[in-house]
Design an enzyme around this catalytic site. Structure first.
Site, PDB file in Angstrom:
ATOM      1  N   HIS A 120      35.612  -8.715 -10.808  1.00  0.00           N
ATOM      2  CA  HIS A 120      36.568  -9.726 -10.331  1.00  0.00           C
ATOM      3  C   HIS A 120      36.834  -9.691  -8.831  1.00  0.00           C
ATOM      4  O   HIS A 120      37.561 -10.528  -8.319  1.00  0.00           O
ATOM      5  CB  HIS A 120      37.910  -9.603 -11.065  1.00  0.00           C
TER       6      HIS A 120
HETATM    7  C1  UD1 Z   1      44.326  -9.707  -7.625  1.00  0.00           C
HETATM    8  C2  UD1 Z   1      44.373  -8.711  -6.478  1.00  0.00           C
HETATM    9  C3  UD1 Z   1      43.276  -7.678  -6.674  1.00  0.00           C
HETATM   10  C4  UD1 Z   1      43.390  -7.028  -8.044  1.00  0.00           C
HETATM   11  C5  UD1 Z   1      43.404  -8.094  -9.120  1.00  0.00           C
HETATM   12  C6  UD1 Z   1      43.658  -7.452 -10.471  1.00  0.00           C
HETATM   13  C7  UD1 Z   1      45.115  -9.696  -4.338  1.00  0.00           C
HETATM   14  C8  UD1 Z   1      44.693 -10.193  -3.015  1.00  0.00           C
HETATM   15  N1  UD1 Z   1      44.123  -9.369  -5.202  1.00  0.00           N
HETATM   16  O1  UD1 Z   1      43.083 -10.379  -7.553  1.00  0.00           O
HETATM   17  O2  UD1 Z   1      43.401  -6.670  -5.686  1.00  0.00           O
HETATM   18  O3  UD1 Z   1      42.299  -6.166  -8.231  1.00  0.00           O
HETATM   19  O4  UD1 Z   1      44.464  -9.024  -8.861  1.00  0.00           O
HETATM   20  O5  UD1 Z   1      43.228  -8.257 -11.519  1.00  0.00           O
HETATM   21  O6  UD1 Z   1      46.286  -9.573  -4.596  1.00  0.00           O
HETATM   22  N2  UD1 Z   1      43.955 -16.809 -12.101  1.00  0.00           N
HETATM   23  C9  UD1 Z   1      44.212 -17.456 -13.285  1.00  0.00           C
HETATM   24  N3  UD1 Z   1      45.226 -16.963 -14.063  1.00  0.00           N
HETATM   25  C10 UD1 Z   1      45.984 -15.894 -13.736  1.00  0.00           C
HETATM   26  C11 UD1 Z   1      45.713 -15.265 -12.502  1.00  0.00           C
HETATM   27  C12 UD1 Z   1      44.679 -15.729 -11.701  1.00  0.00           C
HETATM   28  O7  UD1 Z   1      43.562 -18.423 -13.648  1.00  0.00           O
HETATM   29  O8  UD1 Z   1      46.893 -15.511 -14.491  1.00  0.00           O
HETATM   30  C13 UD1 Z   1      42.823 -17.308 -11.275  1.00  0.00           C
HETATM   31  C14 UD1 Z   1      43.235 -18.389 -10.273  1.00  0.00           C
HETATM   32  O9  UD1 Z   1      42.181 -19.288 -10.139  1.00  0.00           O
HETATM   33  C15 UD1 Z   1      43.375 -17.608  -8.989  1.00  0.00           C
HETATM   34  C16 UD1 Z   1      42.320 -16.525  -9.136  1.00  0.00           C
HETATM   35  O10 UD1 Z   1      42.293 -16.198 -10.519  1.00  0.00           O
HETATM   36  O11 UD1 Z   1      43.178 -18.394  -7.851  1.00  0.00           O
HETATM   37  C17 UD1 Z   1      42.607 -15.294  -8.314  1.00  0.00           C
HETATM   38  O12 UD1 Z   1      43.909 -14.777  -8.626  1.00  0.00           O
HETATM   39  P1  UD1 Z   1      44.701 -13.904  -7.534  1.00  0.00           P
HETATM   40  O13 UD1 Z   1      45.966 -13.404  -8.123  1.00  0.00           O
HETATM   41  O14 UD1 Z   1      44.795 -14.658  -6.259  1.00  0.00           O
HETATM   42  O15 UD1 Z   1      43.742 -12.703  -7.236  1.00  0.00           O
HETATM   43  P2  UD1 Z   1      42.880 -11.782  -8.212  1.00  0.00           P
HETATM   44  O16 UD1 Z   1      41.450 -12.117  -8.006  1.00  0.00           O
HETATM   45  O17 UD1 Z   1      43.425 -11.830  -9.584  1.00  0.00           O
HETATM   46  N1  UDP Z   2      42.311  -4.303 -18.165  1.00  0.00           N
HETATM   47  C1  UDP Z   2      42.699  -4.836 -19.385  1.00  0.00           C
HETATM   48  N2  UDP Z   2      41.972  -5.875 -19.903  1.00  0.00           N
HETATM   49  C2  UDP Z   2      40.890  -6.410 -19.271  1.00  0.00           C
HETATM   50  C3  UDP Z   2      40.505  -5.854 -18.018  1.00  0.00           C
HETATM   51  C4  UDP Z   2      41.238  -4.811 -17.481  1.00  0.00           C
HETATM   52  O1  UDP Z   2      43.668  -4.383 -19.994  1.00  0.00           O
HETATM   53  O2  UDP Z   2      40.301  -7.362 -19.804  1.00  0.00           O
HETATM   54  C5  UDP Z   2      43.098  -3.197 -17.593  1.00  0.00           C
HETATM   55  C6  UDP Z   2      42.304  -1.964 -17.218  1.00  0.00           C
HETATM   56  O3  UDP Z   2      42.149  -1.121 -18.350  1.00  0.00           O
HETATM   57  C7  UDP Z   2      43.176  -1.365 -16.130  1.00  0.00           C
HETATM   58  C8  UDP Z   2      43.715  -2.574 -15.415  1.00  0.00           C
HETATM   59  O4  UDP Z   2      43.639  -3.647 -16.357  1.00  0.00           O
HETATM   60  O5  UDP Z   2      44.252  -0.634 -16.686  1.00  0.00           O
HETATM   61  C9  UDP Z   2      42.878  -2.853 -14.206  1.00  0.00           C
HETATM   62  O6  UDP Z   2      43.107  -4.136 -13.755  1.00  0.00           O
HETATM   63  P1  UDP Z   2      42.049  -4.945 -12.885  1.00  0.00           P
HETATM   64  O7  UDP Z   2      40.674  -4.478 -13.174  1.00  0.00           O
HETATM   65  O8  UDP Z   2      42.368  -6.376 -13.095  1.00  0.00           O
HETATM   66  O9  UDP Z   2      42.510  -4.609 -11.394  1.00  0.00           O
HETATM   67  P2  UDP Z   2      42.170  -3.464 -10.320  1.00  0.00           P
HETATM   68  O10 UDP Z   2      42.422  -2.152 -10.962  1.00  0.00           O
HETATM   69  O11 UDP Z   2      40.755  -3.657  -9.865  1.00  0.00           O
HETATM   70  O12 UDP Z   2      43.093  -3.774  -9.197  1.00  0.00           O
END
Ligand code: UD1
Ligand code: UDP
Length: 357
Positions: free
Chosen positions: A205
């Protein structure tokens, strides 16, 4: 005197991290939880609160998705409103998301001290959004709670040694607390018809992979070439990126919506191999003793690489495919991130720092 604490969550890993810290804090202090609303889909947010029995957020800022500036600005103004209604002794933020940075900045500007959990992690790649967030949040924080000694050393090099403490990883606390429930309640292996040790688990992601077409294509090409079932819970960002790029996954790749935490740790525990660009999943694979290929060129979690359980393979199909079949970690797996009791230490340090005993 009990402490008044506001804890901030916003994105998926923060919900997992909140579970042990909330439990430890609420045993002796008053904690209010602010959900920024950065993640909002049921499977990315609410599902974690229900399954992990995380206390209901006292506020949800409902910021949703947007550009970095729009999202961070909404977090700043929304959180400032909360802090003007309820002024805590300390704000606790975690990790490196836009929620971490926005809330830390809003608090500091109102003269409210910030404690940063998972402080001092560095990828040393300045254009990554997470690196900007974590460096800036560390600079703003009054108290730095580190997963490991290398993180404390990074802070020492930045002149922050006095306020840095190694406490271990709250993700390990969460994992240890949830293992029994996962074994008793998760049905994910039978639902997906998986045999333990006969599949690999993939998550992807990071913007650096999903938003760079050449990298996304190369990773998908590599995954499509492996000769093993691959389970792939797909982050919404990645779902959109795959559709945009018109990429399709091979028949051996089981793409599913994001799974709940108990299903996720069950999938991790029984996988032969994990391939990921997630910070949390790299660490969980290590704690569970599952070999991990990291689909990045560098990682903050260098201890897992040095211990021989995590290999950096970037987005290079040659490296990914070679490691997919050849990678065998050593038998030793030292406890590099503490003992699963980080949350209790965090509470003790908050008490000492803010004179709450
Ligand atoms: C964010 C964090 C990243 C973390 C990740 C965990 C930042 C800059 N990045 O990335 O460090 O590893 O969360 O998962 O804060 N979206 C949905 N539904 C949701 C959430 C997101 O559809 O509930 C989609 C939207 O299109 C959105 C995109 O995902 O634009 C990105 O979401 P965003 O919260 O901006 O960043 P992540 O990639 O989730
Ligand atoms: N996780 C989850 N379901 C998923 C993917 C991740 O419960 O489908 C959990 C994972 O086990 C960990 C946390 O979400 O505890 C990590 O989140 P993510 O990978 O979104 O973010 P990051 O750690 O890279 O910031």
């Amino acid at each position: 005197m009990p402490l008044d604490v506001i804890s901030v969550v916003g994105a998926r890993p923060e919900f997992v991290q909140a579970m042990p810290v909330s439990r430890a804090l609420r045993a002796r202090h008053r904690e209010a939880l602010v959900h920024t609303g950065q993640h909002y889909d049921y499977l990315m947010s609410r599902a974690f609160f229900e399954e992990l029995e995380i206390p209901e957020p006292d506020w949800n800022l409902g910021v949703g998705s947007g550009s970095h500036a729009a999202q961070t600005a909404a977090i700043l103004t929304g959180f400032e409103q909360v802090l003007m209604q309820r002024r805590p002794h300390v704000v606790v933020v975690r990790g490196d998301t836009n929620s971490t940075l926005g809330c830390a900045l809003a608090a500091v500007k109102l003269g409210i001290p910030v404690a940063h959990v998972e402080a001092g992690e560095r990828s040393f790649v300045w254009d990554q959004p997470e690196e900007i967030n974590r460096v800036a949040a560390d600079r703003l924080a009054r108290l730095h709670l580190c997963v490991s000694e290398p993180a404390r050393q990074h802070l020492a090099h930045e002149g922050l040694a006095q306020t840095a403490h190694v406490v271990g990883d709250v993700m390990l606390d969460a994992l240890m607390a949830a293992c029994e429930a996962a074994a008793a309640r998760s049905t994910v292996l039978s639902r997906l018809a998986l045999t333990p040790q006969a599949y690999a688990l993939l998550t992807l992601h990071r913007a650096g992979n999903t938003d760079v077409a050449a990298r996304l294509e190369a990773i998908v090409a590599a995954i499509n070439s492996v000769r093993e079932p691959v389970v792939f819970p797909v982050h919404p960002r990645t779902h959109e990126a795959l559709q945009r790029a018109g990429l399709t996954l091979g028949p051996h790749v089981r793409a599913v919506p994001p799974v709940g935490y108990l299903d996720m740790i069950t999938l991790e525990r029984h996988a032969r191999l994990v391939a990921t660009d997630s910070g949390g999943v790299q660490r969980e694979a290590y704690y569970l003793g599952v070999p991990c290929l990291t689909l990045r060129d560098e990682t903050e979690w260098t201890g897992t690489v040095e211990a021989g359980w995590n290999r950096l393979v970037g987005a290079d199909p040659g490296r990914i495919l070679a490691a997919w079949t050849d990678f065998v970690p050593p038998s030793a797996r030292p406890p590099i991130h503490g003992d699963g009791r980080a949350a209790g230490r965090i509470v003790e340090i908050l008490e000492r720092t803010f004179d709450a005993r």
